[in-house]
Design an enzyme around this catalytic site. Structure first.
Site, short mmCIF file in Angstrom:
data_model
loop_
_atom_site.label_atom_id
_atom_site.label_comp_id
_atom_site.label_asym_id
_atom_site.label_seq_id
_atom_site.Cartn_x
_atom_site.Cartn_y
_atom_site.Cartn_z
N SER A 1 0.82 -1.20 0.00
CA SER A 1 0.00 0.00 0.00
C SER A 1 0.86 1.26 0.00
CB SER A 1 -0.97 -0.04 1.18
OG SER A 1 -2.12 0.74 0.91
N LYS B 1 -20.60 18.01 9.38
CA LYS B 1 -19.48 18.43 10.21
C LYS B 1 -19.00 17.32 11.13
CE LYS B 1 -16.47 21.43 11.60
NZ LYS B 1 -15.33 21.74 10.72
#
Length: 279
Positions: A85, A137
């Site tokens: 990765s 949010k």
């Protein structure tokens, strides 16, 4: 003294080791070491990577620094036990890559993890009152399920990060994006398979990679020293250096160092997109 250091450096190979999960502390250490390579004018760099990956932003910053250094220094990446990765992404900053036949590599993709503790909190009678400026949010808040629209937003973000990864591999290894996507589905493969896929250039040990770096720099591999820069201290080592007497007994507990490193990483990266392989 500065002139003497630079003169010696021209006859030596720099070595930087990237081990464990990649996050802010690793980025800072590696970037400082890369700056030393440039300032001391090392003709070659051996980049030893033994990492399952880490955060997207930190991996990108190291990659871009390596790309800039390519203009002045020969860089050979050596994949160790695992370079997956984000480890692969960083490796793309090296024009020459060597892996062991059994190296675990690949896992090209992006993952974003969040914890939903809503049911547990209900059982213990804990709830949160949230005041926010917009509906998203508190996305990935641990006390509630994700909404369908939040899932869409996060998936779009992951897709953009994934495209960046694919494009970088394609450019670095001179492959088409379609070819990279054919194996960039999160799967892992061995160093031998990576060679067949053209992710790495050669199979061999770190010592083989050192010889290769010396040859690329026009140096005699048998007479060229390798200087490790920015040697890494684990969280356990840092704790022990602060309080040796009270923590010395921890050394004997199997796996505690690795466990502390993962705990530190989890705290640093909570809610962040990751280029990380972790079964």
């Amino acid at each position: 003294m500065v002139w003497l250091l630079k003169s010696r450096s021209r006859r030596q190979i720099a070595r930087i080791e990237i081990t464990g999960a990649i996050a802010g502390s690793t980025r800072k250490r590696v970037l400082e070491s890369l700056k030393q390579v440039e300032e001391r004018k090392f003709p070659a760099l051996l980049l030893r990577i033994d990492s399952p990956g880490g955060t997207v932003g930190d991996s990108q910053e190291i990659y871009y620094a390596l790309r800039r250094l390519q203009q002045k220094t020969k860089i050979v990446a050596s994949f160790g036990n695992i370079s997956a990765s984000g480890g692969v992404y960083i490796g793309m900053g090296a024009p020459y890559i060597m892996a062991n036949p059994g190296t675990i590599t690949g896992s090209i993709g992006v993952i974003l993890r969040g914890n939903n503790l809503e049911r547990l909190l209900e059982k213990v009678g804990v709830s949160f009152k949230v005041v926010k400026s917009g509906p998203y949010k508190d996305i990935l808040a641990f006390d509630r399920e994700l909404t369908e629209s939040e899932m869409t937003i996060l998936q779009e973000m992951i897709d953009v990060s994934y495209q960046q990864f694919v494009q970088t591999v394609a450019e670095a290894r001179q492959l088409s994006e379609e070819t990279v996507r054919s194996f960039a589905d999160g799967r892992i493969f061995t160093g031998q398979q990576a060679l067949d896929l053209k992710i790495v250039d050669r199979l061999g040990t770190e010592e083989d990679a050192r010889h290769w770096a010396a040859e690329l720099a026009g140096l005699d591999p048998e007479k060229t020293r390798c200087i490790t820069l920015g040697e890494r201290k684990s969280p356990l080592s840092r704790l022990l250096s602060r309080n040796q007497s009270s923590l010395n007994s921890l050394v004997t507990i199997p796996g505690i160092s690795a466990g502390m490193e993962w705990l530190e990483f989890e705290l640093e990266t909570s809610g962040l997109p990751l280029w990380l392989y972790r079964p």
